[in-house]
Scaffold this active site. Structure first.
Site, PDB file in Angstrom:
ATOM      1  N   ASP A   1       0.785  -1.235   0.000  1.00  0.00           N
ATOM      2  CA  ASP A   1       0.000   0.000   0.000  1.00  0.00           C
ATOM      3  C   ASP A   1       0.815   1.281   0.000  1.00  0.00           C
ATOM      4  OD1 ASP A   1      -2.304  -1.574   0.157  1.00  0.00           O
ATOM      5  OD2 ASP A   1      -2.147  -1.677   2.337  1.00  0.00           O
TER       6      ASP A   1
ATOM      7  N   ASP B   1       2.614  19.199 -36.237  1.00  0.00           N
ATOM      8  CA  ASP B   1       2.409  18.866 -37.644  1.00  0.00           C
ATOM      9  C   ASP B   1       1.109  19.525 -38.088  1.00  0.00           C
ATOM     10  OD1 ASP B   1       4.633  17.407 -38.111  1.00  0.00           O
ATOM     11  OD2 ASP B   1       3.701  15.448 -37.898  1.00  0.00           O
TER      12      ASP B   1
ATOM     13  N   THR C   1      -1.014  18.537 -41.217  1.00  0.00           N
ATOM     14  CA  THR C   1      -2.024  17.618 -41.735  1.00  0.00           C
ATOM     15  C   THR C   1      -2.334  16.514 -40.728  1.00  0.00           C
ATOM     16  OG1 THR C   1      -1.243  18.058 -43.970  1.00  0.00           O
ATOM     17  CG2 THR C   1      -2.643  16.127 -43.658  1.00  0.00           C
TER      18      THR C   1
ATOM     19  N   ASP D   1       3.135  11.079  11.775  1.00  0.00           N
ATOM     20  CA  ASP D   1       3.522  10.203  10.661  1.00  0.00           C
ATOM     21  C   ASP D   1       2.307   9.647   9.928  1.00  0.00           C
ATOM     22  OD1 ASP D   1       5.333   8.508   9.072  1.00  0.00           O
ATOM     23  OD2 ASP D   1       4.275   6.921  10.137  1.00  0.00           O
TER      24      ASP D   1
END
Length: 719
Positions: free
Chosen positions: A16, A412, A414, A695
């Site tokens: 986990d 680009d 096209t 913590d």
């Protein structure tokens, strides 16, 4: 000769947090024959590369030694062996509801033991200490066992080891009650981490559940229900209104509006007709469709998206790698600092041993690195998942992080800024009315697959014009097409070729020149020796191109259009989009331009179709493929947008910046809480309880903060 390499994959349950991943990585690497290990905590996946001969049971036993469960999800793969299948790659290790997991049961048992200890201590004060020792043992023995196993298999400085040292130390200074409570709080924090991790895991793996389990296969007019994962390429399936499409395929009969939101995030259903591609998991909202299957269950769009995101989560971002390196120094440093807090004041300044040992133990708990270590991967995983569910695919944390730093993007033209298909924009009649002109042009082009012919036929169909039959049609190389329609000889072609067959007036010449200046291609129709009129065609910009480019400019990002088209066409398209054009380019020219932008100190993204201009895509800091879920779009570049909208590029950058902001918040929370409680502990204001809350509380907070990214949506509505 190079030895053959194999790859085995496993699904791990109970993993986990990043600390779990490190313990598993270290332990599995110690097995004979293992060459490399990759652990994706967010997906519960373990990948082991080895030279062959590594038994699954050896890996699973190593997992059990550390207190985890696991199962293989695919046989070892190597040269000539198939990769993991879709269900295997996406299936999650079977588990019950979170409240019936091993961690939840242990937490409940520890909580019950602590309540009993309080009760016994109240009724029988003489045995209170022993009651709390027993309650402590219920939670601490499993934790200490995991600490010893982790140390035995290579991870000495684990969170469990710090927890065990603190709890045992508390017993020696007579703080059994507080030690038992701290262990319970630690177990609660671990359980909550598991719940949050499970939610993140299910967010992407839930995509696999969108594909229906069965499909209706049609053979010789007879429909049979079969398992969707047994569908073969080329099979014809029947999709009724309201049904989910069971496989990627191509419509061969019928038309309807398909809801593609589950796959691409597109909120507006898309109209699909014969010849259009459909994705597995999308919903048919129109009439009955007959679809020819084009991809196996192991390679449909959803399976590839799930596989891509899982693999991406195995790739660490620069920030995550830094945090990992930092934590390896940080944890031993915390142990040393805790020891100094415990012994230095009594030895040097005559402080009370019990008081300072208590503070030293609290420092150990405050210094646990869990919240800090999970702060980055939790946010990265949530960001990758949120993007994937909306058709924005990024191959790993490094790509996600770099996207937020982009300062220039080369597009680009096209198929990227434009739709890639010319359309008829203007029909100008001359000797014939525009409707007649269009019908004659369509008659000549019937049966042709040339892009301009397809555009003319599409316009005639849209205007509900049925072209008359044409005979003796023939293509004239470099000029156009000629044939006989309704007893008259007709020619459709370039203005230069038409001028050799009929006289073009000055006004017509001027109109053609104006269309050419707009970047349009003009086809002139000549019938019976005179100009009947002409059609102008152009590959039009995507509907969202202007707004998408404007968004990028507002972010201070430079945008450039790269194209092999002539300069006049490029400048006309660029003027309408508000972008800087570079025209008449070969693939190697585009590579040079990307390098030039990087030489200017810019962080460059290259956006293309994923097929052409591969050198430029590879050279860019991030290569982004525009596509509809094709293999190339998903696998060639660093990132891909499934529904091919220019608008998706700023969205992808916004998501990246949101994730990096979330990471900064998480690191601040993790380190800020520790700093505050460290000072208050040394000053004697707080003790073991607040220390463990600093913590586990911080870990839960940063995980919950990261999970907010799962609800991320673009800041605009799709056009």
């Amino acid at each position: 000769m190079t030895a053959e390499t194999f790859e085995s994959r496993y699904r791990v349950s109970g993993m986990d947090c990043a600390g779990c991943g490190r313990k598993i990585d270290t332990a599995v690497r110690k097995l004979p024959g293992v060459e490399d290990v990759s652990v994706a905590v967010q997906t519960g996946a373990l990948k082991v590369r080895h030279g062959g001969g590594l038994a699954d049971e050896a890996v699973l036993q190593q997992l059990r030694n550390l207190g985890y469960d696991g199962e293989p999800v695919a046989p070892a793969t190597g040269p000539g062996r198939p990769p993991a299948g879709p269900a295997e790659a996406a299936a999650e290790h079977a588990a019950g509801p979170w409240w019936w997991t091993r961690k939840a049961r242990l937490t409940a048992l520890c909580g019950l033991a602590l309540l009993v200890a309080y009760g016994v201590g109240t009724v029988f004060p003489a045995v209170e200490r022993y009651a709390f020792l027993a309650a402590l043992a219920v939670g601490l023995i499993p934790v200490a066992s995991r600490a010893v196993s982790a140390a035995r298999y290579g991870t000495l400085f684990s969170i469990e080891m710090l927890m065990s040292i603190a709890a045992v130390g508390a017993v020696f200074i007579g703080a059994e009650e507080e030690a038992a409570a701290v262990v319970l709080l630690f177990l609660i924090g671990e359980m909550l981490e598991g719940v949050a991790a499970g939610r993140a895991r299910r967010s992407i793996q839930g995509l696999a559940a969108l594909v229906p389990k069965t499909a209706r296969v049609e053979v010789d007019g007879v429909t049979t229900e079969v398992a969707a994962d047994a569908l073969e390429i080329g099979a014809v399936i029947l999709v009724r209104p309201g049904d989910r499409v069971p496989a990627d395929g191509e419509i061969i009969e019928g038309a309807g509006d398909l809801d593609e939101a589950p796959v691409t995030g597109e909120s507006v259903p898309r109209r699909k007709v014969v010849g259009d591609a459909v994705f597995a998991g999308t919903i048919n909202g129109g009439s009955v469709l007959r679809v020819r299957v084009t991809a196996s269950a192991s390679d449909n769009t959803i399976a590839r998206v799930v596989r891509l995101v899982e693999e991406a989560q195995e790739s660490k971002s620069p920030t995550e790698r830094f945090i990992d390196r930092f934590s390896k120094v940080y944890t031993p440093g915390v142990l040393v600092f805790g020891a100094l807090v415990a012994v230095a004041p009594p030895l040097l300044f005559g402080g009370a041993w019990n008081d300072w040992i208590y503070k030293g133990l609290a420092v150990l708990l405050i210094g646990c690195p869990c919240a800090l270590v999970i702060s980055t991967p939790a946010a990265i995983a949530a960001g990758l998942s949120a993007g994937a569910r909306r058709g924005l695919l990024m191959k790993g944390g490094a790509v996600l992080e770099t996207l937020g730093k982009i300062t220039a993007i080369a597009f680009d033209k096209t198929g990227t800024l434009t739709a890639g298909k010319p359309i008829v924009t203007d029909v100008v009649g001359g000797a014939r009315e525009s409707a007649v002109l269009l019908s004659l042009a369509a008659a000549l082009e019937t049966g042709s697959s040339h892009p301009l012919a397809v555009a003319i036929l599409a316009r005639a169909k849209a205007d509900r014009i049925a072209p008359p039959p044409a005979t003796a049609t023939r293509a004239i190389a470099g000029e156009g097409v000629e044939g006989e329609v309704a007893g008259e000889v007709a020619f459709l072609g370039s203005p230069q070729a038409a001028a050799r067959r009929a006289s073009i007036s000055p006004s017509q010449d001027a109109a053609i020149a104006a269309f050419n200046a707009e970047g349009k291609t003009v086809a002139v129709l000549v019938v019976a020796g005179e100009v009947a009129g002409f059609l102008a065609m152009r590959d039009e910009p995507r509907p969202d191109a202007v707004s998408g480019l404007a968004d990028l400019k507002a972010r201070g990002i430079r945008t450039i259009m790269l194209t092999g088209d002539n300069r006049r066409t490029a400048e006309a398209v660029a003027a309408g989009l508000g972008i800087e054009p570079r025209a008449e380019l070969l693939p190697q020219d585009k590579l040079v331009i990307v390098k030039g932008l990087q030489a200017e100190g810019l962080v460059v993204a290259k956006v293309g179709d994923g097929i052409n201009d591969a050198p430029a895509l590879a050279q860019a800091d991030v290569g982004i493929a525009m596509g509809g879920g094709t293999d190339v779009a998903l696998e060639t570049a660093d990132a891909a947008v499934l529904h091919g909208r220019v608008r998706d590029i700023p969205d992808m950058i916004a998501l990246s910046q949101g994730v990096m902001g979330n990471i900064r918040q998480n690191i601040t929370i993790a380190l800020g809480l520790k700093a505050v409680f460290l000072v208050t502990t040394v000053l004697g204001v707080t003790g073991l309880w607040p220390a463990i809350l600093a913590d586990t509380g911080a870990t839960v907070l940063v995980t919950a903060n990261a999970m907010r990214l799962l609800r991320w949506t673009p800041s605009h509505k799709a056009p």
